[in-house]
Scaffold this motif. Structure first.
Motif, mmCIF file in Angstrom:
data_model
loop_
_atom_site.group_PDB
_atom_site.id
_atom_site.type_symbol
_atom_site.label_atom_id
_atom_site.label_comp_id
_atom_site.label_asym_id
_atom_site.label_seq_id
_atom_site.Cartn_x
_atom_site.Cartn_y
_atom_site.Cartn_z
ATOM 1 N N ASP A 16 63.004 36.546 -7.864
ATOM 2 C CA ASP A 16 64.319 36.142 -8.385
ATOM 3 C C ASP A 16 64.201 34.880 -9.229
ATOM 4 O O ASP A 16 64.852 34.750 -10.258
ATOM 5 C CB ASP A 16 65.291 35.903 -7.221
ATOM 6 N N GLN B 77 66.053 48.275 -13.290
ATOM 7 C CA GLN B 77 66.856 47.170 -13.824
ATOM 8 C C GLN B 77 65.995 45.951 -14.174
ATOM 9 O O GLN B 77 66.184 45.320 -15.214
ATOM 10 C CB GLN B 77 67.914 46.770 -12.780
ATOM 11 N N MET C 42 74.195 42.690 -7.954
ATOM 12 C CA MET C 42 72.801 43.053 -7.652
ATOM 13 C C MET C 42 72.301 42.186 -6.504
ATOM 14 O O MET C 42 72.384 40.968 -6.569
ATOM 15 C CB MET C 42 71.952 42.803 -8.898
ATOM 16 N N SER C 43 71.775 42.839 -5.454
ATOM 17 C CA SER C 43 71.305 42.058 -4.318
ATOM 18 C C SER C 43 69.985 41.357 -4.663
ATOM 19 O O SER C 43 69.378 41.629 -5.683
ATOM 20 C CB SER C 43 71.131 42.977 -3.108
ATOM 21 N N GLU C 44 69.578 40.470 -3.751
ATOM 22 C CA GLU C 44 68.394 39.674 -4.047
ATOM 23 C C GLU C 44 67.115 40.429 -3.718
ATOM 24 O O GLU C 44 67.099 41.338 -2.900
ATOM 25 C CB GLU C 44 68.449 38.387 -3.215
ATOM 26 N N HIS C 45 66.018 39.957 -4.360
ATOM 27 C CA HIS C 45 64.721 40.537 -4.047
ATOM 28 C C HIS C 45 64.239 40.066 -2.681
ATOM 29 O O HIS C 45 64.583 38.978 -2.239
ATOM 30 C CB HIS C 45 63.689 40.123 -5.093
ATOM 31 N N ILE C 46 63.407 40.900 -2.068
ATOM 32 C CA ILE C 46 62.804 40.500 -0.795
ATOM 33 C C ILE C 46 61.900 39.302 -1.047
ATOM 34 O O ILE C 46 61.871 38.348 -0.268
ATOM 35 C CB ILE C 46 62.011 41.696 -0.190
#
Lengths: 233, 287
Positions: free
Chosen positions: A10, A79, A1-5
């Motif tokens: 996070d 998610q 899962m990529s990181e939040h802007i």
């Protein structure tokens, strides 16, 4: 899962994740200590578990607060939403695991641990090891996001149920042999039942964890092998 | 097999049959839904001159439901919305390919042979910034009726009240219908624009970020209004607010770079989207 802007999003999620891991480790420790205290009649250790439960409760409240704050501040979706709701539910199960371990600990003075016959303490030991392994695996798999592992974890609860049924029968035999065993054996039945219930909470954790990770609900039916109802009749 | 029956079979399986028969279409197309359709976008592509802004879009629009279009700026969601009322026809060089079939009349509204003015009577649009005409409140709504050719004063007055009530604005303006529309607050102006859209009895309501210029109270009133309107109209809304899309839509389409990435029910898109790009967008992650 990529990181939040937004980085702090996070961080908020990581804090909740860490609280779950902490609660899981504490729960596992309490279960291990409770059986050890029971089998060796270690009352000071039993006392320590009672105070550990206070920490467990505080952790759960902390997690609830963090989760509610995150929902209010960030309106999580998909998610993230599942993670936060899943964490609240998993924390509730871990808190119950703590309660059940505490209940085992509270029975230590009455259960007559040192007088428990060897074969019986062996059976109790086996059951607690099964339960403990399940608790530890649940937290490890949740932390490593292992959805498939959680499915097999849920299925493995059957082994605890089988062990509980056999332990229940064993305790009945001891009570029938000598009525003086009834008091301690009754306490031991409750202890065994508590361990079995802990297994059920691990199952819940597996189900919630699976939903959190995949967005899919596991089928409602799961292996059931508690045959003590039949044994009574 | 007798030749006549075989031909029938072949016809039923053909693209032509699928395109002209909505019951066949529903089962065999991507993004099929079980609701009754008001419109059906089939293989729609669109070009601003040389630039292709929409790529082969398939999207059902359910009757009496809200369908939300979401996606980052430049993804094509407003372009798609504007196809529904042929607004692109106002500029030269723009080109449609594919169909937007309005149901049950089964009419392709992006067909060159169809008069865009007629399409706009069927598909009313509300924009991001409230854009009332520099006229009285009454005239703003009445003008939508005059476009339809209605001249009877009593009929117009009756319909103006009816749609102002429908747009939940009547009680606030009934004593000052002859005042300028500009005297209203932003939220009231937007509800007036919605009333103006409702006046000619459209079949489809198109909302292009209708609340992005409004404060939370005015936004809540518009959302309340949308919830009432969806009992009578098919509504398509473009919104940048994920929460708004989650609150009011029954179906949601996520678009990216002119493509429709994922279409699904509200529950699926906002709790367990299938596509990673959808997930990344709605959870605010780097895609």
């Amino acid at each position: 899962m990529s990181e939040h802007i937004v980085t702090s999003f996070d961080q908020d999620l990581e804090r909740i994740d860490k609280l779950i891991r902490d609660m899981g480790e504490l729960g596992a420790e309490m279960v291990a200590d409770a059986t050890r205290a029971l089998l060796s009649s270690d009352e000071p250790l039993a006392q320590r578990i009672v105070s550990e439960d206070v920490i467990m409760d505080a952790r759960q409240r902390e997690l609830d607060d963090a989760a509610i704050a995150l929902i209010a501040k960030r309106q999580p979706m998909a998610q993230d939403l599942r993670t936060v709701i899943g964490a609240i539910r998993i924390a509730a199960d871990l808190e119950r695991i703590g309660d059940l371990a505490k209940n085992v600990a509270k029975r230590v003075p009455s259960a007559g641990g040192s007088t428990i016959p060897k074969p019986l303490s062996g059976s109790l030991q086996t059951m607690s090891e099964l339960v403990l392994a399940q608790v530890r695996r649940a937290i490890a798999m949740y932390a490593s996001r292992d959805a498939e592992g959680l499915v097999s974890l849920r299925e493995d609860d059957e082994r605890i149920d089988i062990q509980y049924t056999s332990l229940f029968r064993e305790l009945l035999t001891y009570m029938m042999e000598d009525p003086r065993n009834i008091t301690s054996c009754t306490h031991l039945i409750f202890c065994a039942k508590n361990l079995e219930r802990i297994g059920d909470h691990v199952t819940n954790i597996a189900e919630n964890g699976y939903y959190t990770l995949t967005g899919q609900q596991l089928p409602a039916t799961r292996p059931k092998a508690d045959e003590t109802a039949a044994a009574q009749g | 097999m007798p030749e006549a029956i075989m031909n029938q079979e072949t016809y039923r399986q053909s693209e032509f049959a699928r395109a002209s028969d909505p019951s066949v279409a529903a089962g065999s197309r991507p993004n099929a839904i079980s609701d009754t359709l008001k419109a059906d976008v089939r293989g729609l592509s669109f070009w601003y001159d040389q630039f292709q802004a929409l790529k082969n879009i398939d999207l059902p629009i359910a009757e009496k439901k809200v369908t939300a279009l979401i996606g980052a700026s430049g993804c094509g969601k407003s372009t798609l919305l504007r196809c529904f009322n042929r607004m692109h026809d106002l500029y030269p060089g723009n080109r449609y390919d594919g169909e937007i079939v309005l149901l049950p009349e089964n009419q392709n509204i992006v067909d060159k042979g169809i008069d865009p003015i007629r399409v706009r009577l069927k598909a009313g649009m509300v924009f991001q910034k409230p854009n009332p005409f520099p006229k009285s409140i009454f005239e703003n709504v009445a003008s939508g009726l005059r476009v339809r050719g209605i001249r009877d004063r009593a009929v117009i007055a009756g319909r103006v009240e009816e749609v102002l009530r429908e747009a939940a604005l009547w009680d606030e303006v009934k004593d000052r219908l002859d005042q300028s529309a500009y005297a209203l607050s932003g939220g009231q102006q937007q509800r007036l624009c919605i009333a103006r859209t409702l006046a000619p009895e459209p079949e489809l309501i198109l909302l292009d970020e209708p609340t992005s210029a409004l404060d939370p109270i005015a936004t809540a009133k518009i959302e309340e209004l949308i919830e009432k309107l969806r009992d009578h109209y098919a509504i398509v809304i473009v919104t940048h607010s994920m929460q708004q899309a989650a609150r009011i839509s029954a179906y949601c389409a996520f678009m990216h770079l002119g493509q429709l990435v994922e279409f699904g029910t509200n529950e699926t898109i906002f709790t367990s989207p299938k596509e990673k790009r959808t997930q990344d967008y709605i959870t605010g992650r780097f895609g």
